[in-house]
Design a protein around this motif. Structure first.
Motif, PDB file in Angstrom:
ATOM      1  N   ARG A  79      -3.974 -20.418  84.453  1.00  0.00           N
ATOM      2  CA  ARG A  79      -2.640 -19.839  84.632  1.00  0.00           C
ATOM      3  C   ARG A  79      -2.717 -18.486  85.321  1.00  0.00           C
ATOM      4  NH1 ARG A  79       2.266 -20.945  83.118  1.00  0.00           N
ATOM      5  NH2 ARG A  79       1.557 -22.699  81.830  1.00  0.00           N
ATOM      6  N   GLY A  80      -1.767 -18.259  86.218  1.00  0.00           N
ATOM      7  CA  GLY A  80      -1.679 -17.004  86.932  1.00  0.00           C
ATOM      8  C   GLY A  80      -0.296 -16.867  87.547  1.00  0.00           C
ATOM      9  N   SER A  81      -0.166 -16.008  88.528  1.00  0.00           N
ATOM     10  CA  SER A  81       1.143 -15.762  89.122  1.00  0.00           C
ATOM     11  C   SER A  81       1.061 -15.782  90.640  1.00  0.00           C
ATOM     12  CB  SER A  81       1.689 -14.407  88.654  1.00  0.00           C
ATOM     13  OG  SER A  81       0.805 -13.360  89.041  1.00  0.00           O
ATOM     14  N   ILE A  82       2.220 -15.803  91.271  1.00  0.00           N
ATOM     15  CA  ILE A  82       2.316 -15.802  92.726  1.00  0.00           C
ATOM     16  C   ILE A  82       3.716 -15.358  93.115  1.00  0.00           C
ATOM     17  CG2 ILE A  82       2.982 -18.258  92.781  1.00  0.00           C
ATOM     18  CD1 ILE A  82       1.418 -18.428  95.474  1.00  0.00           C
ATOM     19  N   THR A  83       3.833 -14.684  94.249  1.00  0.00           N
ATOM     20  CA  THR A  83       5.160 -14.250  94.683  1.00  0.00           C
ATOM     21  C   THR A  83       5.957 -15.448  95.191  1.00  0.00           C
ATOM     22  OG1 THR A  83       4.639 -13.827  97.020  1.00  0.00           O
ATOM     23  CG2 THR A  83       4.113 -12.073  95.430  1.00  0.00           C
ATOM     24  N   ARG A  84       7.268 -15.380  95.013  1.00  0.00           N
ATOM     25  CA  ARG A  84       8.118 -16.450  95.513  1.00  0.00           C
ATOM     26  C   ARG A  84       7.988 -16.600  97.029  1.00  0.00           C
ATOM     27  NH1 ARG A  84      10.860 -14.901  90.801  1.00  0.00           N
ATOM     28  NH2 ARG A  84      11.851 -16.658  89.710  1.00  0.00           N
ATOM     29  N   GLU A  85       7.824 -15.482  97.715  1.00  0.00           N
ATOM     30  CA  GLU A  85       7.683 -15.534  99.165  1.00  0.00           C
ATOM     31  C   GLU A  85       6.413 -16.283  99.575  1.00  0.00           C
ATOM     32  OE1 GLU A  85       7.979 -12.598 103.076  1.00  0.00           O
ATOM     33  OE2 GLU A  85       7.972 -11.733 101.054  1.00  0.00           O
ATOM     34  N   ASP A  86       5.328 -16.100  98.830  1.00  0.00           N
ATOM     35  CA  ASP A  86       4.097 -16.811  99.149  1.00  0.00           C
ATOM     36  C   ASP A  86       4.202 -18.297  98.824  1.00  0.00           C
ATOM     37  OD1 ASP A  86       2.619 -14.787 100.328  1.00  0.00           O
ATOM     38  OD2 ASP A  86       1.825 -14.061  98.428  1.00  0.00           O
ATOM     39  N   VAL A  87       4.978 -18.641  97.804  1.00  0.00           N
ATOM     40  CA  VAL A  87       5.237 -20.066  97.548  1.00  0.00           C
ATOM     41  C   VAL A  87       5.968 -20.664  98.745  1.00  0.00           C
ATOM     42  CG1 VAL A  87       6.422 -21.747  96.090  1.00  0.00           C
ATOM     43  CG2 VAL A  87       5.312 -19.766  95.045  1.00  0.00           C
ATOM     44  N   ALA A  88       6.988 -19.953  99.222  1.00  0.00           N
ATOM     45  CA  ALA A  88       7.758 -20.432 100.368  1.00  0.00           C
ATOM     46  C   ALA A  88       6.875 -20.587 101.602  1.00  0.00           C
ATOM     47  CB  ALA A  88       8.910 -19.465 100.654  1.00  0.00           C
ATOM     48  N   LYS A  89       6.035 -19.602 101.855  1.00  0.00           N
ATOM     49  CA  LYS A  89       5.139 -19.679 103.011  1.00  0.00           C
ATOM     50  C   LYS A  89       4.185 -20.861 102.898  1.00  0.00           C
ATOM     51  CE  LYS A  89       5.122 -14.791 104.395  1.00  0.00           C
ATOM     52  NZ  LYS A  89       4.299 -13.562 104.543  1.00  0.00           N
ATOM     53  N   THR A  90       3.713 -21.113 101.693  1.00  0.00           N
ATOM     54  CA  THR A  90       2.809 -22.244 101.480  1.00  0.00           C
ATOM     55  C   THR A  90       3.532 -23.562 101.710  1.00  0.00           C
ATOM     56  OG1 THR A  90       1.541 -20.959  99.860  1.00  0.00           O
ATOM     57  CG2 THR A  90       1.240 -23.347  99.841  1.00  0.00           C
ATOM     58  N   VAL A  91       4.748 -23.671 101.184  1.00  0.00           N
ATOM     59  CA  VAL A  91       5.537 -24.889 101.356  1.00  0.00           C
ATOM     60  C   VAL A  91       5.762 -25.170 102.841  1.00  0.00           C
ATOM     61  CG1 VAL A  91       7.845 -25.874 101.041  1.00  0.00           C
ATOM     62  CG2 VAL A  91       6.658 -24.827  99.104  1.00  0.00           C
ATOM     63  N   VAL A  92       6.176 -24.171 103.581  1.00  0.00           N
ATOM     64  CA  VAL A  92       6.420 -24.352 105.012  1.00  0.00           C
ATOM     65  C   VAL A  92       5.121 -24.738 105.732  1.00  0.00           C
ATOM     66  CG1 VAL A  92       7.079 -23.171 107.144  1.00  0.00           C
ATOM     67  CG2 VAL A  92       8.442 -22.863 105.069  1.00  0.00           C
ATOM     68  N   ALA A  93       4.019 -24.123 105.332  1.00  0.00           N
ATOM     69  CA  ALA A  93       2.731 -24.416 105.967  1.00  0.00           C
ATOM     70  C   ALA A  93       2.271 -25.848 105.718  1.00  0.00           C
ATOM     71  CB  ALA A  93       1.669 -23.431 105.481  1.00  0.00           C
ATOM     72  N   THR A  94       2.694 -26.444 104.599  1.00  0.00           N
ATOM     73  CA  THR A  94       2.277 -27.817 104.296  1.00  0.00           C
ATOM     74  C   THR A  94       2.919 -28.843 105.227  1.00  0.00           C
ATOM     75  OG1 THR A  94       4.055 -28.305 102.701  1.00  0.00           O
ATOM     76  CG2 THR A  94       2.019 -27.300 101.835  1.00  0.00           C
ATOM     77  N   LEU A  95       4.049 -28.501 105.833  1.00  0.00           N
ATOM     78  CA  LEU A  95       4.811 -29.495 106.587  1.00  0.00           C
ATOM     79  C   LEU A  95       3.953 -30.242 107.600  1.00  0.00           C
ATOM     80  CD1 LEU A  95       8.229 -27.692 107.184  1.00  0.00           C
ATOM     81  CD2 LEU A  95       7.831 -29.763 105.832  1.00  0.00           C
ATOM     82  N   ASN A  96       3.134 -29.512 108.333  1.00  0.00           N
ATOM     83  CA  ASN A  96       2.312 -30.148 109.367  1.00  0.00           C
ATOM     84  C   ASN A  96       0.822 -30.116 109.055  1.00  0.00           C
ATOM     85  OD1 ASN A  96       4.583 -30.720 110.898  1.00  0.00           O
ATOM     86  ND2 ASN A  96       4.438 -28.836 112.081  1.00  0.00           N
ATOM     87  N   GLU A  97       0.464 -29.692 107.848  1.00  0.00           N
ATOM     88  CA  GLU A  97      -0.954 -29.631 107.485  1.00  0.00           C
ATOM     89  C   GLU A  97      -1.375 -30.973 106.892  1.00  0.00           C
ATOM     90  OE1 GLU A  97      -4.453 -29.386 107.125  1.00  0.00           O
ATOM     91  OE2 GLU A  97      -3.634 -27.516 107.948  1.00  0.00           O
TER      92      GLU A  97
END
Length: 205
Positions: free
Chosen positions: A163-181
């Protein structure tokens, strides 16, 4: 709030064209004033209604949630049934790519057996399982505790994390990055702040 970050990222993207689905005309008008295409639809509506506003899209990102102030009934209707209906709608319109923001360790029942938000975790668990059972080219992102802090741009991804934490903005960036990865296609993973750039982390799951 993760969804708002995703909207900001995609509305400024040269690679993707964005359409947002929101619950009210007021929300839609606010987005339209910012130059974002927005449609109004209720996840408690029918699959056909959801499919109608999805027409012409080739990818769906699901970040909706019933919210912490509603009861288990809304959790079932939005986080579980609403999610599943959106999957069915995506299949119906041929939007093969589907990314869902789930919850940390939602796949592991033992991790949330004593959780105060157990109904939410159960909803996420079964929504994710239903997604895996579809023919959709899915990615399931399971972030840790969400922070309203500036992006760090560094993450850790794995099937199972402590368990840990992450910024909402970094979650969003990761989600967008997955689209074509392609390495994230038909994959699921926990997501935390870490020491690796987002693209590199996704390529090394």
């Amino acid at each position: 709030m993760v969804g708002k970050h995703i909207v900001n990222l995609l509305s400024n993207s040269s690679e993707h064209t964005l359409r947002t689905m929101v619950r009210s005309e007021e929300q839609a008008n606010q987005l339209r004033q910012s130059g974002v295409e927005a449609v109004v639809c209720n996840l408690e509506g029918s699959v056909d209604e959801i499919a109608e506003v999805m027409k012409g899209t080739d990818a769906v990102i699901f970040t909706a949630g019933s919210g912490g102030k509603t009861g288990p009934d809304k959790t079932l209707l939005v986080d579980l049934d609403g999610a599943v209906k959106s999957m069915e709608a995506a299949e119906k319109v041929g939007a093969n790519r589907y990314v869902i923001v789930s919850a940390f360790q939602a796949h592991n029942r033992e991790s949330w057996k004593d959780s105060p938000i157990k109904p939410y975790m159960v909803a996420k668990h079964y929504a994710d399982r239903m997604l895996v059972a579809t023919e959709l080219n899915y990615t399931i992102v399971r972030p840790g505790s969400l922070l309203n802090e500036p992006s760090k741009g560094k993450v850790k991804v794995s099937e199972n994390l402590l368990r840990g934490s992450i910024t909402r903005e970094d979650v969003a960036k990761t989600v967008v990055a997955t689209l074509n990865e392609k390495n994230t296609y038909r994959r699921s993973f926990d997501l935390m702040s870490g020491e690796m750039g987002i693209q590199e982390a996704l390529q090394n799951i």
